[in-house]
Design a protein around this motif. Structure first.
Motif, PDB file in Angstrom:
ATOM      1  N   GLY A   1       0.812  -1.209   0.000  1.00  0.00           N
ATOM      2  CA  GLY A   1       0.000   0.000   0.000  1.00  0.00           C
ATOM      3  C   GLY A   1       0.846   1.260   0.000  1.00  0.00           C
ATOM      4  N   LEU A   2       1.929   1.264   0.759  1.00  0.00           N
ATOM      5  CA  LEU A   2       2.826   2.412   0.766  1.00  0.00           C
ATOM      6  C   LEU A   2       3.408   2.656  -0.626  1.00  0.00           C
ATOM      7  CD1 LEU A   2       4.869   2.006   4.098  1.00  0.00           C
ATOM      8  CD2 LEU A   2       3.034   3.646   3.623  1.00  0.00           C
TER       9      LEU A   2
ATOM     10  N   TYR B   1       5.474   5.686  -1.531  1.00  0.00           N
ATOM     11  CA  TYR B   1       6.399   5.646  -0.398  1.00  0.00           C
ATOM     12  C   TYR B   1       7.221   4.367  -0.424  1.00  0.00           C
ATOM     13  CZ  TYR B   1       3.340   9.307   1.499  1.00  0.00           C
ATOM     14  OH  TYR B   1       2.607  10.449   1.677  1.00  0.00           O
ATOM     15  N   ILE B   2       8.518   4.519  -0.206  1.00  0.00           N
ATOM     16  CA  ILE B   2       9.432   3.380  -0.127  1.00  0.00           C
ATOM     17  C   ILE B   2      10.141   3.426   1.225  1.00  0.00           C
ATOM     18  CG2 ILE B   2      11.378   2.154  -1.163  1.00  0.00           C
ATOM     19  CD1 ILE B   2       8.953   2.252  -2.970  1.00  0.00           C
TER      20      ILE B   2
ATOM     21  N   VAL C   1      10.288   6.137   6.768  1.00  0.00           N
ATOM     22  CA  VAL C   1      10.935   5.144   7.636  1.00  0.00           C
ATOM     23  C   VAL C   1       9.875   4.569   8.567  1.00  0.00           C
ATOM     24  CG1 VAL C   1      12.635   4.735   9.456  1.00  0.00           C
ATOM     25  CG2 VAL C   1      13.192   6.259   7.540  1.00  0.00           C
ATOM     26  N   VAL C   2       9.743   3.248   8.579  1.00  0.00           N
ATOM     27  CA  VAL C   2       8.768   2.574   9.419  1.00  0.00           C
ATOM     28  C   VAL C   2       9.495   1.961  10.623  1.00  0.00           C
ATOM     29  CG1 VAL C   2       6.991   0.798   9.568  1.00  0.00           C
ATOM     30  CG2 VAL C   2       7.335   2.048   7.417  1.00  0.00           C
ATOM     31  N   GLU C   3       9.139   2.452  11.817  1.00  0.00           N
ATOM     32  CA  GLU C   3       9.698   1.916  13.063  1.00  0.00           C
ATOM     33  C   GLU C   3       8.758   0.813  13.560  1.00  0.00           C
ATOM     34  OE1 GLU C   3      12.490   2.690  14.347  1.00  0.00           O
ATOM     35  OE2 GLU C   3      13.049   4.644  13.515  1.00  0.00           O
TER      36      GLU C   3
ATOM     37  N   SER D   1      -5.112   0.704   4.723  1.00  0.00           N
ATOM     38  CA  SER D   1      -4.849   1.682   5.782  1.00  0.00           C
ATOM     39  C   SER D   1      -3.816   2.730   5.366  1.00  0.00           C
ATOM     40  CB  SER D   1      -4.373   0.974   7.053  1.00  0.00           C
ATOM     41  OG  SER D   1      -3.057   0.459   6.886  1.00  0.00           O
ATOM     42  N   THR D   2      -3.028   2.429   4.352  1.00  0.00           N
ATOM     43  CA  THR D   2      -2.000   3.388   3.922  1.00  0.00           C
ATOM     44  C   THR D   2      -2.615   4.627   3.271  1.00  0.00           C
ATOM     45  OG1 THR D   2      -1.724   2.191   1.820  1.00  0.00           O
ATOM     46  CG2 THR D   2      -0.244   1.609   3.625  1.00  0.00           C
TER      47      THR D   2
END
Length: 350
Positions: A73-74, A79-80, A86-88, A297-298
């Motif tokens: 979805g990102l 989005y990468i 940045v995904v924590e 959800s993205t």
């Protein structure tokens, strides 16, 4: 402060002011102002990469499929991870008691927003922050659970999607009876901590009422954590249950393989809420596509990163529910699934 990534300013030649030589401090100040306002410098300012948190109740391995859908979805929205976002990631490894600490840890990072994968995770994040936007891909009843003020206007810092799992319990019991018309004793496994008190009580009351309507005896068996699943199946097998009815729960979804294996071991038809259970051997499932909700959800993530407020974004409800049937399991258990039920199936495993 270095401006313009180290390029020499066009103002680096001789400089003076009326009556004498410019002081070094004044000269540097002039350079700073001139460079900061130059079009070239503004174009070369590094873009801030947003950091977002992601909190799940399962382990990294158990959440792999959901995270793959989320990252898909990102990508669909440009989005990468590691490049322009940045995904924590934080995982509770099915230990619900760890969620508050993990939620607080993410809040201390001050991310642009936090994705709390389900109601359990969302309730932990809700206690940790009232200001950081929160997106929840898979909510049960967000209003009754106190996550949002209303579906149309959440009003706080939380929004997302609901799979309306608790409300489907009566319909799923009716489908169970349709698939197994001779069944009279149904064991229902439920997770007390899955949702808020009001939602849970409403779900149980609805199930008990529906069981009387379809003419089956419902035995409720509570399971507090994944370690209790083995004992629960031993109990219901000893009670000579005709089938296992699984209440919705994030914990059950994460432990779906274990649950499907236990049902097969005890030769019991299993009725679940996601097609992922049927793919693992459950007899029947009915509900929204839970994995795909993570991808959807993205859209909320994108809107919030672009300035939208979560309280203004309506909670999205499913527009389609899927019925999946495993005929291979039916054959193994000696069950003949009614043709009328098969005709309504969205997917059949043979």
């Amino acid at each position: 402060m270095v401006v313009g990534w180290g390029r020499r300013s066009r103002y680096c030649g001789r400089a003076s002011i009326t009556g004498g030589v410019m002081q070094r401090r004044e000269f540097l100040a002039l350079i700073g102002v001139a460079t900061a306002w130059s079009p070239l410098a503004r174009a070369q300012q590094p873009k801030k990469v947003p950091h977002i948190g992601f909190l799940t109740t399962g382990s990294v391995e158990q959440t792999r499929t959901s995270m793959a859908a989320f990252h898909q979805g990102l990508r669909e929205r440009g989005y990468i991870d590691g490049e322009n976002i940045v995904v924590e990631f934080r995982a509770a490894d099915s230990k619900v008691e760890q969620l508050p600490a993990l939620a607080s840890e993410l809040v201390r990072l001050n991310p642009a927003l936090i994705v709390a994968q389900n109601t359990l995770a969302a309730r932990a994040v809700q206690q940790a922050t009232k200001s950081i936007p929160v997106v929840v891909p898979v909510m049960g009843d967000p209003v009754e659970d106190g996550l949002v003020a209303s579906i149309a206007r959440p009003g706080g810092n939380i929004t997302g999607l609901t799979f309306i799992g608790p409300q489907l319990v009566p319909k799923r019991l009716a489908q169970l009876k349709e698939a197994l018309p001779m069944a009279s004793r149904i064991a229902a496994i439920w997770h007390p901590a899955a949702y808020g008190k009001t939602t849970t009580q409403g779900m149980i009351s609805g199930a008990e009422s529906a069981s009387k309507t379809v003419g089956v005896h419902l035995q409720l068996i509570a399971v507090q954590d994944p370690d209790g699943l083995g004992e629960a199946f031993s109990t219901l097998a000893g009670a000579r249950a005709d089938a296992v009815f699984l209440f919705p729960s994030p914990m059950f979804f994460i432990a779906r393989k274990r649950i499907a294996d236990l049902a097969a071991e005890h030769r019991l038809p299993l009725f679940a809420i996601g097609k992922e259970f049927v793919q693992l051997g459950a007899l029947l499932s009915y509900g929204a596509d839970i994995i795909d909700l993570n991808r959807l959800s993205t859209d909320y993530v994108d809107k919030i990163l672009k300035g939208a407020k979560p309280g203004d974004l309506p909670v999205e409800q499913p527009t389609k529910y899927e019925l999946f049937i495993n005929l291979k399991t039916a054959k193994t258990l000696g069950i003949e699934v009614p043709a009328a039920l098969l005709a309504h199936a969205d997917g059949v495993i043979e």
